[in-house]
Design an enzyme around this catalytic site. Sequence first.
Site, PDB file in Angstrom:
ATOM      1  N   ASP A  36      52.074  37.199  35.983  1.00  0.00           N
ATOM      2  CA  ASP A  36      51.096  37.229  34.904  1.00  0.00           C
ATOM      3  C   ASP A  36      51.755  37.792  33.655  1.00  0.00           C
ATOM      4  OD1 ASP A  36      51.321  39.939  35.367  1.00  0.00           O
ATOM      5  OD2 ASP A  36      49.173  40.296  35.610  1.00  0.00           O
TER       6      ASP A  36
ATOM      7  N   TYR B  22      49.490  31.284  39.683  1.00  0.00           N
ATOM      8  CA  TYR B  22      49.384  32.737  39.762  1.00  0.00           C
ATOM      9  C   TYR B  22      48.356  33.161  40.808  1.00  0.00           C
ATOM     10  CZ  TYR B  22      47.720  37.384  39.010  1.00  0.00           C
ATOM     11  OH  TYR B  22      47.319  38.670  39.245  1.00  0.00           O
TER      12      TYR B  22
ATOM     13  N   GLU C 168      40.866  38.486  42.083  1.00  0.00           N
ATOM     14  CA  GLU C 168      41.896  37.873  41.246  1.00  0.00           C
ATOM     15  C   GLU C 168      41.296  36.927  40.219  1.00  0.00           C
ATOM     16  OE1 GLU C 168      44.976  38.518  40.840  1.00  0.00           O
ATOM     17  OE2 GLU C 168      45.084  40.018  42.424  1.00  0.00           O
TER      18      GLU C 168
END
Length: 389
Positions: A170, A152, A69
Amino acid sequence: MVLKKCGTLVDEYPMELNRDNSMTEAEPRLITPRRVRHFRQRLLDWYDRHHRAYPWRRTADPYAVWVSEVMLQQTQTSRVTEYFGPFLERFPDVESLAAADLQQVLKAWEMLGYYARARNLHTAAMQVLRKHGGVVPEEYEQFRALPGVGNYTAAAVTSIAGGQPRAAVDGNVKRVLARLFLLDVPVNSASSTQLFQERATAILHHGRPGDFNQAMMEFGARICRPRMPCCDECPVTGYCGAFQTGRQSELPVRVQRTPKPLRHVAMGIVRRREKILITRRASEGLLGGLWEFPGGGVGKAESPKEACRREILEETGLQVAVEQKLMQVCHAYSHFRIAMDVFLCRHLSGRVRLDGPVDHRWIRPEEAGRFPFPAANHRFLHLLKDMGF
């Protein structure tokens, strides 16, 4: 309210909203619970059949998911696919990453860009080792408190690896939500962040939150694209306000950014006998911790050649002869662009006394591969070897 489309009646407007894009408590939130369930299931069915088999989707290890990520932030998935495996081979767990020297981490991250991500990941790994016994926190708030971890990233990692019901929002997800809900607020404005988070949370699948978050992101990247969305392949057009009103091309709304300013830079490759000089930037700030060649901005009243000589003297204390222009490199950063004139220089006199850089080395050109350099420098490093410089 019903809409007529192609001779058939379309279901009730999918999103019950006020004029200001808020939802009333008196009206159904979003869509009816039954339609919410159907939307989730259709999207997950599409994802189960069509999702791309990225290597980070074959693991539930929180550390590996976390690394993926962080890499995926502002970086194309094709580039992350190249780096993800080798990075985990080099640093297979939190302990190995925390124990590594920052220079090793930056070298493994080289060419991925946005190097603050690597520095923060390294610092966070040390904190996980120190405060959590080397176990990546599963709870959202604990994970969110780690250096460099935002809303996020925390939602994505804890939902994918830990099954926590957190919606990860996102740019792809915002675009999907804007079209689903007919949201006319800018997707790239901080003032709309909370609204998009609320919408994403409202439709999140609590039984499969990680898969649902990834489904929304993949759906936005491949079907609900910024331009020319593939509505003929979309499994959820019956729930999409933009499709039903023909507004796909109007949404999402974006605030127009001013053009990135252009900075003119001069850089010198200083040769002393068979070696060249490289300097290291401070660990904080843009390109922090990376190695480069001395140089800086070109003043309004000077030529690039004059700026190169001046910057080298100011940064290193060396007097040099600027002999030949090697090339010009154009490169874009997040908030500005550079046009960098690269010169070949010869050392005349003086010993290195740094002002700005925090370290230096005299190296042979073939040794440059041992050091992490910014992407712009890689445009000409290979030329030095070819020239025998």
